[in-house]
Design an enzyme around this catalytic site. Structure first.
Site, mmCIF file in Angstrom:
data_model
loop_
_atom_site.group_PDB
_atom_site.id
_atom_site.type_symbol
_atom_site.label_atom_id
_atom_site.label_comp_id
_atom_site.label_asym_id
_atom_site.label_seq_id
_atom_site.Cartn_x
_atom_site.Cartn_y
_atom_site.Cartn_z
ATOM 1 C CB SER A 21 -1.000 -0.153 1.056
ATOM 2 O OG SER A 21 -0.199 -0.819 2.239
ATOM 3 C CG ASN A 109 -3.849 -5.281 13.055
ATOM 4 O OD1 ASN A 109 -2.912 -4.668 11.989
ATOM 5 N ND2 ASN A 109 -4.324 -6.428 13.447
ATOM 6 C CB THR A 154 -40.336 23.502 -8.713
ATOM 7 O OG1 THR A 154 -41.828 24.113 -9.351
ATOM 8 C CG2 THR A 154 -41.130 24.597 -7.230
ATOM 9 C CG HIS A 155 -41.871 20.148 -11.320
ATOM 10 N ND1 HIS A 155 -41.852 18.806 -11.349
ATOM 11 C CD2 HIS A 155 -42.549 20.663 -10.799
ATOM 12 C CE1 HIS A 155 -42.755 19.026 -9.555
ATOM 13 N NE2 HIS A 155 -43.050 19.641 -9.874
ATOM 14 C CB SER A 276 -13.926 25.051 -28.707
ATOM 15 O OG SER A 276 -13.925 23.242 -29.657
ATOM 16 C CE LYS A 282 -19.659 25.053 -26.954
ATOM 17 N NZ LYS A 282 -19.246 24.158 -27.071
ATOM 18 C CD GLU A 289 -19.115 20.769 -19.273
ATOM 19 O OE1 GLU A 289 -19.636 20.651 -20.125
ATOM 20 O OE2 GLU A 289 -17.958 21.383 -20.063
ATOM 21 C CE1 TYR A 316 -5.787 -4.113 8.666
ATOM 22 C CE2 TYR A 316 -5.578 -6.298 8.786
ATOM 23 C CZ TYR A 316 -5.392 -4.816 7.827
ATOM 24 O OH TYR A 316 -4.964 -4.262 7.222
ATOM 25 C CD GLN A 321 -2.697 -3.030 2.340
ATOM 26 O OE1 GLN A 321 -2.370 -2.891 3.164
ATOM 27 N NE2 GLN A 321 -2.246 -2.764 0.588
ATOM 28 C CE LYS A 324 -4.243 2.839 5.516
ATOM 29 N NZ LYS A 324 -4.914 1.922 5.408
HETATM 30 N N1 ARG Z 1 -1.249 -1.655 5.363
HETATM 31 C C1 ARG Z 1 -2.443 -1.944 6.218
HETATM 32 C C2 ARG Z 1 -3.361 -1.409 6.776
HETATM 33 O O1 ARG Z 1 -3.254 -0.525 5.894
HETATM 34 C C3 ARG Z 1 -1.439 -2.102 7.936
HETATM 35 C C4 ARG Z 1 -1.875 -2.947 8.270
HETATM 36 C C5 ARG Z 1 -0.606 -4.003 8.172
HETATM 37 N N2 ARG Z 1 -1.279 -5.433 9.136
HETATM 38 C C6 ARG Z 1 -1.697 -6.808 9.338
HETATM 39 N N3 ARG Z 1 -1.935 -7.584 9.912
HETATM 40 N N4 ARG Z 1 -1.065 -7.079 8.189
HETATM 41 O O2 ARG Z 1 -4.602 -1.843 6.467
#
Ligand code: ARG
Length: 456
Positions: A21, A109, A154-155, A276, A282, A289, A316, A321, A324
């Protein structure tokens, strides 16, 4: 390597690439370093590491942060599983053996859950600041357009006249709710998971109240299982982004419509429009948009995480992960969209008298005439019908309310008197509104002043 002992072989390159990650959780570098520095301080305080070890660890972490900021250290996703392991690896290069003590009593974790909460609390502050700027800009325009008549719809059919101020104050209200939602999520994220370990706390005398305080959280999480597996605060954050973007998208849609040849109500500035490549005349509202378009991805991010979490047993699981990328992407998009929306509004020009004539020439004050009848004792349903007949009458004669005289009114109903014609005066139409929350200029001005007082 974080777990050497039990393994004979090392993780396959493709598996590392698939699972790393680092490419995105590098965003957490500051939070992760904060988590580690506070953890180390606590370990020292409770006597699990020496002062010398603590000082080495702390100095090493600060150095890593500086190195990263100055571009001297760039961890590679092909070597590390995540930002946490990359930092630990770099720390071992810098300070050697003492590094091994940093992870005492903690797991990635509780580490990552703490880092994410810190990150969320921070980014929510940024969003709130940008939302306040947007509100201030909307108010600034509103101050000048308390009597600028526009059709309320409205509408998407012309319904009753309102003012541009009244219209923009609706967005100020929407943004205020966005801010409230953010405050709620900030509170949801306000507990510290650190000390929960992998899932079941620790036999070591860790002081999670100390770390929680240092982070600025209100308390440690009450349940270690929940602490490492709760991502509700992220879902709530994504919901903030979704609803916020939905609001911006509606605003963007209106700016797009208002700047058309058909509406001719506003002109977006050159700085926030594009041309454009083919048609020289344009001027396109691409930025608006794109706000509208990007809203789809922000909605999808929320749904993606909900789906990732839906079948996870406690506590966990690595699936987590996947929180993110959606959250980084949504906040990035949301914050940039707020900034662009603010700038577009601050720099656009407004055709103040655009609708005055046009509204005079239509039937937009039909409800006002029905209200006049109500005050004469006619039941509203009947009043509605009478005015409806007047509209049909006008259409047949190819005239509008502006051309209607007392004789026309008398033909429709004998109750009408001369003063009923005042209902057709578009200029005074807003002033005739009596109810709280209506576009009455006096009330709108009061609202604006209240907002200015509140927002500065
Ligand atoms: N990169 C992991 C996450 O964002 C970190 C935690 C990893 N923990 C594990 N037991 N592999 O969740």
């Amino acid at each position: 390597m974080l777990w050497g002992g039990r393994f004979k072989g090392k993780l396959d390159d493709s598996a590392l690439k698939f699972s790393s990650s680092l490419g995105f959780d590098i965003n957490l570098i500051d939070e992760d370093i904060t988590v580690s520095r506070v953890h180390a301080e606590m370990l020292f305080k409770v006597g699990l590491i020496t002062e010398d070890e603590y000082k080495k660890i702390d100095a090493g972490l600060i150095q890593i942060q500086t190195e990263y900021r100055e571009g001297l250290w760039k961890p590679e996703a092909s070597k590390h599983e995540d930002i946490h392991s990359a930092i630990e690896y770099r720390l071992s290069e810098l300070i050697g053996e003492a590094t091994g003590k940093l992870h005492t009593g903690r797991s990635r974790n509780d580490q990552v859950a703490t880092g994410m909460r810190l990150w969320i609390k921070n980014v929510l502050n940024t969003v709130t600041e940008e939302l306040i700027i947007l509100q201030q800009i909307l108010l600034k325009v509103s101050e000048k357009h308390i009597e600028t008549l526009i059709p309320g719809y409205t509408h998407l059919q012309r319904a009753q006249p309102v003012s541009l101020s009244h219209h923009f104050l609706a967005y100020v209200e929407m943004v205020e709710r966005d801010k409230k939602r953010i405050e709620f999520v900030g509170n949801e994220a306000d507990q510290s998971p650190l000390g929960s370990g992998a899932l079941a706390g620790s036999t070591l005398p860790l002081d999670s109240f100390f770390t929680s305080d240092k982070f600025g959280f209100s308390s440690p999480c009450r349940n270690s299982l929940d602490a490492v597996s709760d991502r509700d605060f992220i879902l709530d954050s994504l919901n903030c982004c979704s609803i916020g973007m939905m609001h911006l998208s509606r605003l963007a849609e209106e700016l797009i419509l208002w700047s058309t040849e058909e509406w001719k109500f506003i002109k977006l500035s050159d700085e926030f429009t594009t041309g454009s490549s083919l048609m020289p005349q344009k001027k396109n509202p691409d930025l608006a948009e794109l706000i509208r378009g990007k809203t789809g991805r922000v909605f999808a991010n929320q749904f993606a995480l909900l789906t990732s979490l839906k079948a996870l047993p406690l506590s966990y699981n690595r699936d987590m992960q996947e929180d993110k990328e959606p959250v980084f992407d949504s906040f990035d998009t949301y914050i940039n969209s707020i900034k662009i929306a603010s700038q577009m509004i601050a720099t656009m020009s407004i055709n103040k008298s655009r609708f005055e004539k046009e509204l005079e020439n239509g039937f937009i004050l039909a409800t006002d005439l029905a209200d006049w009848l109500v005050l004469k004792g006619i039941p509203f349903r009947e009043a509605h019908n009478i005015v409806g007949r007047l509209v049909t009458y006008c259409e047949e004669k190819n005239i509008t309310f502006k051309d209607v005289g007392i004789n026309d009114l008398k033909l429709i109903h004998e109750i009408f008197t001369e003063d009923a014609l005042n209902c057709f005066d578009i200029k005074s139409s807003l002033k005739r509104k009596l109810t709280f929350g209506s576009p009455n200029p006096e009330l709108v001005e009061k609202q604006i002043n209240k907002w200015i007082e509140k927002l500065g």
